[in-house]
Design an enzyme around this catalytic site. Structure first.
Site, PDB file in Angstrom:
ATOM      1  N   ASP A   1       0.853  -1.190   0.000  1.00 16.98           N
ATOM      2  CA  ASP A   1       0.000   0.000   0.000  1.00 16.98           C
ATOM      3  C   ASP A   1       0.888   1.238   0.000  1.00 16.98           C
ATOM      4  O   ASP A   1       1.888   1.298   0.712  1.00 16.98           O
ATOM      5  CB  ASP A   1      -0.914  -0.004   1.237  1.00 16.98           C
ATOM      6  CG  ASP A   1      -2.045   0.997   1.115  1.00 16.98           C
ATOM      7  OD1 ASP A   1      -3.207   0.564   1.010  1.00 16.98           O
ATOM      8  OD2 ASP A   1      -1.780   2.217   1.120  1.00 16.98           O
ATOM      9  N   ILE A   2       0.493   2.222  -0.784  1.00 18.90           N
ATOM     10  CA  ILE A   2       1.320   3.423  -0.935  1.00 18.90           C
ATOM     11  C   ILE A   2       1.303   4.297   0.326  1.00 18.90           C
ATOM     12  O   ILE A   2       2.216   5.107   0.535  1.00 18.90           O
ATOM     13  CB  ILE A   2       0.858   4.227  -2.178  1.00 18.90           C
ATOM     14  CG1 ILE A   2       1.964   5.129  -2.691  1.00 18.90           C
ATOM     15  CG2 ILE A   2      -0.416   5.022  -1.884  1.00 18.90           C
ATOM     16  CD1 ILE A   2       1.692   5.717  -4.061  1.00 18.90           C
TER      17      ILE A   2
ATOM     18  N   ASN B   1     -13.009  -2.955   2.214  1.00 17.00           N
ATOM     19  CA  ASN B   1     -13.969  -1.861   2.224  1.00 17.00           C
ATOM     20  C   ASN B   1     -14.847  -1.967   0.983  1.00 17.00           C
ATOM     21  O   ASN B   1     -14.350  -2.231  -0.116  1.00 17.00           O
ATOM     22  CB  ASN B   1     -13.235  -0.514   2.228  1.00 17.00           C
ATOM     23  CG  ASN B   1     -12.484  -0.276   3.522  1.00 17.00           C
ATOM     24  OD1 ASN B   1     -12.963  -0.624   4.597  1.00 17.00           O
ATOM     25  ND2 ASN B   1     -11.295   0.298   3.425  1.00 17.00           N
TER      26      ASN B   1
ATOM     27  N   VAL C   1     -10.946   3.040  -3.914  1.00 19.00           N
ATOM     28  CA  VAL C   1     -10.560   2.553  -5.241  1.00 19.00           C
ATOM     29  C   VAL C   1     -11.564   1.482  -5.667  1.00 19.00           C
ATOM     30  O   VAL C   1     -11.711   0.446  -4.997  1.00 19.00           O
ATOM     31  CB  VAL C   1      -9.131   1.963  -5.222  1.00 19.00           C
ATOM     32  CG1 VAL C   1      -8.752   1.473  -6.617  1.00 19.00           C
ATOM     33  CG2 VAL C   1      -8.130   3.001  -4.727  1.00 19.00           C
TER      34      VAL C   1
ATOM     35  N   HIS D   1     -10.217  -5.081  -3.436  1.00 15.62           N
ATOM     36  CA  HIS D   1      -8.886  -5.283  -2.844  1.00 15.62           C
ATOM     37  C   HIS D   1      -9.030  -5.692  -1.395  1.00 15.62           C
ATOM     38  O   HIS D   1      -9.900  -5.203  -0.678  1.00 15.62           O
ATOM     39  CB  HIS D   1      -8.015  -4.031  -2.963  1.00 15.62           C
ATOM     40  CG  HIS D   1      -8.669  -2.762  -2.521  1.00 15.62           C
ATOM     41  ND1 HIS D   1      -9.619  -2.123  -3.292  1.00 15.62           N
ATOM     42  CD2 HIS D   1      -8.526  -2.008  -1.406  1.00 15.62           C
ATOM     43  CE1 HIS D   1     -10.029  -1.027  -2.667  1.00 15.62           C
ATOM     44  NE2 HIS D   1      -9.390  -0.945  -1.501  1.00 15.62           N
TER      45      HIS D   1
ATOM     46  N   HIS E   1      -7.106  -5.670   2.126  1.00 14.68           N
ATOM     47  CA  HIS E   1      -5.996  -5.123   2.894  1.00 14.68           C
ATOM     48  C   HIS E   1      -5.466  -6.221   3.820  1.00 14.68           C
ATOM     49  O   HIS E   1      -6.251  -6.836   4.560  1.00 14.68           O
ATOM     50  CB  HIS E   1      -6.459  -3.957   3.772  1.00 14.68           C
ATOM     51  CG  HIS E   1      -6.983  -2.765   3.031  1.00 14.68           C
ATOM     52  ND1 HIS E   1      -6.234  -1.612   2.864  1.00 14.68           N
ATOM     53  CD2 HIS E   1      -8.172  -2.524   2.435  1.00 14.68           C
ATOM     54  CE1 HIS E   1      -6.955  -0.710   2.198  1.00 14.68           C
ATOM     55  NE2 HIS E   1      -8.141  -1.241   1.928  1.00 14.68           N
TER      56      HIS E   1
HETATM   57  P1  AMP Z   1      -9.813   1.629   0.112  1.00 11.63           P
HETATM   58  O1  AMP Z   1     -10.095   2.840   0.934  1.00 11.63           O
HETATM   59  O2  AMP Z   1     -10.214   0.360   0.811  1.00 11.63           O
HETATM   60  O3  AMP Z   1     -10.385   1.733  -1.283  1.00 11.63           O
HETATM   61  O4  AMP Z   1      -8.248   1.524   0.004  1.00 11.63           O
HETATM   62  C1  AMP Z   1      -7.517   2.032  -1.058  1.00 11.63           C
HETATM   63  C2  AMP Z   1      -6.071   1.869  -0.703  1.00 11.63           C
HETATM   64  O5  AMP Z   1      -5.303   2.020  -1.869  1.00 11.63           O
HETATM   65  C3  AMP Z   1      -5.557   2.897   0.316  1.00 11.63           C
HETATM   66  O6  AMP Z   1      -5.034   2.211   1.452  1.00 11.63           O
HETATM   67  C4  AMP Z   1      -4.477   3.643  -0.463  1.00 11.63           C
HETATM   68  O7  AMP Z   1      -3.377   4.018   0.333  1.00 11.63           O
HETATM   69  C5  AMP Z   1      -4.097   2.623  -1.507  1.00 11.63           C
HETATM   70  N1  AMP Z   1      -3.514   3.160  -2.734  1.00 11.63           N
HETATM   71  C6  AMP Z   1      -3.974   4.180  -3.490  1.00 11.63           C
HETATM   72  N2  AMP Z   1      -3.194   4.375  -4.555  1.00 11.63           N
HETATM   73  C7  AMP Z   1      -2.216   3.432  -4.480  1.00 11.63           C
HETATM   74  C8  AMP Z   1      -1.087   3.116  -5.287  1.00 11.63           C
HETATM   75  N3  AMP Z   1      -0.799   3.793  -6.415  1.00 11.63           N
HETATM   76  N4  AMP Z   1      -0.289   2.093  -4.911  1.00 11.63           N
HETATM   77  C9  AMP Z   1      -0.560   1.404  -3.777  1.00 11.63           C
HETATM   78  N5  AMP Z   1      -1.606   1.651  -2.978  1.00 11.63           N
HETATM   79  C10 AMP Z   1      -2.420   2.665  -3.322  1.00 11.63           C
END
Ligand code: AMP
Length: 120
Positions: free
Chosen positions: A34-35, A92, A101, A105, A107
């Site tokens: 995760d970024i 989520n 996103v 996914h 976590h």
């Molecule tokens: P969610 O709120 O469950 O949709 O989580 C989205 C996750 O994607 C968050 O924890 C972000 O930090 C992560 N995220 C967003 N952009 C990137 C990226 N380019 N590379 C890795 N993780 C990302």
């Protein structure tokens, strides 16, 4: 079923248009760091197929895709050394779930005591 948006950031990662730090990959799944990690270990495991949510995935994924996603999560837990110390899996979904996103996914978090599940 929510239409899949090909412009979402994980779709771009899967197409190789933006970089990621890969932890695990197979034919059906990709796991990457995760970024903006919320714990010492914070990895995202995604199906390579175009699924917005767990509902989409459950309704349309093949048995092979379903098995691969589950096994990928377990691989990541082992790769990151969280088998013994413990871990938290979180998905989520939608606006109330705080999904940012729109590509399914999981976590995978750990590396320290994570405290209560969430605070409302
Ligand atoms: P969610 O709120 O469950 O949709 O989580 C989205 C996750 O994607 C968050 O924890 C972000 O930090 C992560 N995220 C967003 N952009 C990137 C990226 N380019 N590379 C890795 N993780 C990302």
């Amino acid at each position: 079923m929510t239409p899949y948006d090909d412009s979402n950031i994980f779709a771009k990662i899967l197409r190789g248009e933006i970089p990621n730090t890969t932890v695990y990959e197979d034919d059906h799944t990709l796991a990457f760091e995760d970024i903006a990690p919320q714990a010492p270990v914070h990895v995202l495991v995604i199906p390579k197929g175009k699924y917005v949510s767990m509902i989409d995935f459950a309704e349309a994924a093949t048995e092979a895709e379903m098995a691969a996603l589950n096994r990928a999560v377990a691989h990541v837990i082992k790769i990151k050394g969280l088998s013994e110390s413990g871990h938290r899996l979180l998905v989520n979904g939608g606006s109330d779930g705080g999904q940012e996103v729109p590509h399914l996914h999981i976590h995978v978090c750990g590396g320290k005591p994570l405290g209560p599940m969430f605070t409302l």
